[in-house]
Design an enzyme around this catalytic site. Structure first.
Site, short mmCIF file in Angstrom:
data_model
loop_
_atom_site.label_atom_id
_atom_site.label_comp_id
_atom_site.label_asym_id
_atom_site.label_seq_id
_atom_site.Cartn_x
_atom_site.Cartn_y
_atom_site.Cartn_z
N ASP A 1 0.87 -1.18 0.00
CA ASP A 1 0.00 0.00 0.00
C ASP A 1 0.90 1.23 0.00
O ASP A 1 2.09 1.14 0.35
CB ASP A 1 -0.90 -0.02 1.23
CG ASP A 1 -1.79 1.21 1.33
OD1 ASP A 1 -2.34 1.62 0.30
OD2 ASP A 1 -1.91 1.75 2.45
N ASP B 1 -0.14 5.15 0.84
CA ASP B 1 -0.37 6.15 1.90
C ASP B 1 -0.45 5.50 3.27
O ASP B 1 -1.12 4.47 3.46
CB ASP B 1 -1.67 6.91 1.62
CG ASP B 1 -1.50 7.93 0.51
OD1 ASP B 1 -1.20 9.08 0.81
OD2 ASP B 1 -1.62 7.53 -0.67
#
Length: 468
Positions: free
Chosen positions: A204, A206
């Protein structure tokens, strides 16, 4: 008659009686406990438990023909467990089967396995001269926290081919047993094919690799007791730079309504025209007859000419990314470059070197010959590429390994990644959100949760010890 004082001996040697039959003992032999000294300097006992739950089971039974070893996340040539304590809070392996050593006992050798030379890449018949010992090369991880140092510090091999396209003339890199072995060699110029990848780390973006959204919302400053006003100010500053770069250099004004999951999703509409003198500002892409408002939700437009112009823009974005991924300052130009460097320094200070620890883990993965980093983010593709460049992640992620889940969701992206690299590879998901964790459990992929900087440090440590 005795001569010269010799002692009298028996005149004859009596023959020995018949030997008694040998009786085999019913009791089995057992191996005494001992310690193994490994390269990490720690002593390990075959019977000791550790983080991964290995148990010793040494057996003298030879492996049976046709036997196989199931692919597992913690398999490898260095399968000796360590004693370094880990906090299992950031890992969730409850849904997955235990990888005990007992099920593989016929295949584990008790002698030391040389990590540099293996039987799969050296044939005895071909050795004619002595081979000098050489240390394997590893990428240097410096302690400098300068933003620009991250642009050139981590070098990755050329990106794998685009899905659906074959590399021409690529020499075979497999050993005699069909697998790629050993550590990566610095003089090996050929990157592994997608089908040769053995482990895929799906990241991922952020709040996992970078800190951005939580700066704007104030959750980061609240959770880690930071200056709230300073955090919001830096978040707004970075947001402005992200969208400025996306609009001015990456055609975000044209592509916002025609977002794609992958950079090559519209490559089939590209006719290969030379774009060195092409004028994107006057080609009529945003004309009333073919404006972005007419772009369908799937990112597909009905006109062939319009689709070709869309493909031209994505091809140009790809060229810009590949040209400046290790030289973002050259892309920004002065004075934006100095402003960007100052912002990066202040963000690293505020986040306690969060990005530096993430880059270390990424570099360790990239240093392996058959492992790859893949990014799946909920940010639109063009702003995501802008983030990757401004946070200095271009060297860790080839543009072909970046997927946007804005339209389709992360489960669909995970399926694309699995289809690209095949079922043979092992997939490890690294993130902080509920969505990626849920999808990882559904697809039986191990999940490494990142909620604080210590989780990234533990991840790097696990990678250094070959636990992942």
């Amino acid at each position: 008659m005795a001569a010269y004082g010799q002692t009298q001996y028996s005149p004859a040697i009596q023959p020995a009686g018949p030997y008694a039959p040998y009786t085999h003992h019913a009791q089995g032999y057992s191996m005494p406990s001992y310690n193994i000294k490994t390269e990490d300097g720690l002593s390990h006992s075959p019977g000791q438990s550790s983080l991964l739950g290995y148990t010793s089971n040494f057996s003298g039974t030879p492996p049976q023909p046709g036997g196989s070893i199931s692919s597992g996340i913690f398999q490898g040539s260095n399968s000796i467990t360590g004693t370094t304590p880990f906090s299992p809070t950031q890992q969730d392996f409850s849904a997955y089967s235990s990888y005990g050593q007992s099920q593989y006992s016929p295949y584990y050798n008790t002698h030391y396995n040389n990590p540099y030379l293996t039987t799969s890449n050296i044939s005895p018949s071909t050795i004619t001269t002595a081979i000098p010992y050489q240390h394997p090369e590893h990428p240097a991880v410096t302690t400098s926290h300068s933003p620009e140092s991250h642009q050139v510090e981590y070098h990755t091999p050329p990106s794998p081919p685009t899905p659906g396209k074959e590399q021409e003339g690529a020499p075979a890199r497999r050993g005699s047993d069909g697998k790629l072995r050993g550590r990566k060699r610095a003089n090996d110029p050929v990157p592994p094919l997608d089908s040769d990848i053995e482990r895929v780390f799906i990241w991922d973006l952020d709040e996992t690799i970078i800190i951005f959204h939580s700066l704007l919302t104030g959750s980061f400053s609240t959770r880690f007791s930071k200056d709230s006003a300073k955090a919001v100010s830096l978040g707004l500053w970075m947001e402005e730079m992200i969208f400025n770069l996306a609009d001015s250099r990456l055609f975000f004004n044209d592509l916002e309504e025609c977002d794609q999951v992958h950079i090559d999703d519209v490559a089939s509409d590209d006719n290969g025209q030379d774009l060195s003198t092409y004028n994107f500002g006057t080609d009529g892409f945003q004309s009333p007859a073919g404006g972005g408002a007419l772009c369908l939700g799937s990112g597909v437009h009905g006109g062939v000419d319009w689709m070709r112009k869309l493909a031209f823009r994505y091809r140009r974005v790809k060229e810009i990314y590949n040209t400046f991924k290790n030289n973002v300052g050259g892309l920004l130009g002065s004075p934006k470059r100095e402003e960007w460097l100052q912002l990066r320094r202040e963000m690293e200070a505020l986040t306690d070197l969060w990005l530096t620890h993430a880059l270390k883990a990424l570099a360790l993965i990239n240093s392996r010959p058959n492992c790859v980093n893949v990014m799946v983010t909920t940010t639109q593709l063009i702003p995501a590429l802008s983030k990757v460049l401004l946070y200095g992640l271009g060297g860790a992620f080839p543009i072909e390994n970046i997927y946007s889940a804005t339209k389709t969701g992360k489960e669909s992206c995970f399926e694309r990644v699995a289809q690209r690299f095949g079922r043979r590879a092992v997939y490890v998901v690294i993130g902080d959100g509920v969505e990626e964790e849920t999808v990882a459990k559904k697809k039986n992929m191990p999940f490494w949760r990142v909620t604080c900087r210590a989780d990234l440090e533990a991840l790097s440590h696990a990678l250094e010890l070959d636990y992942l």
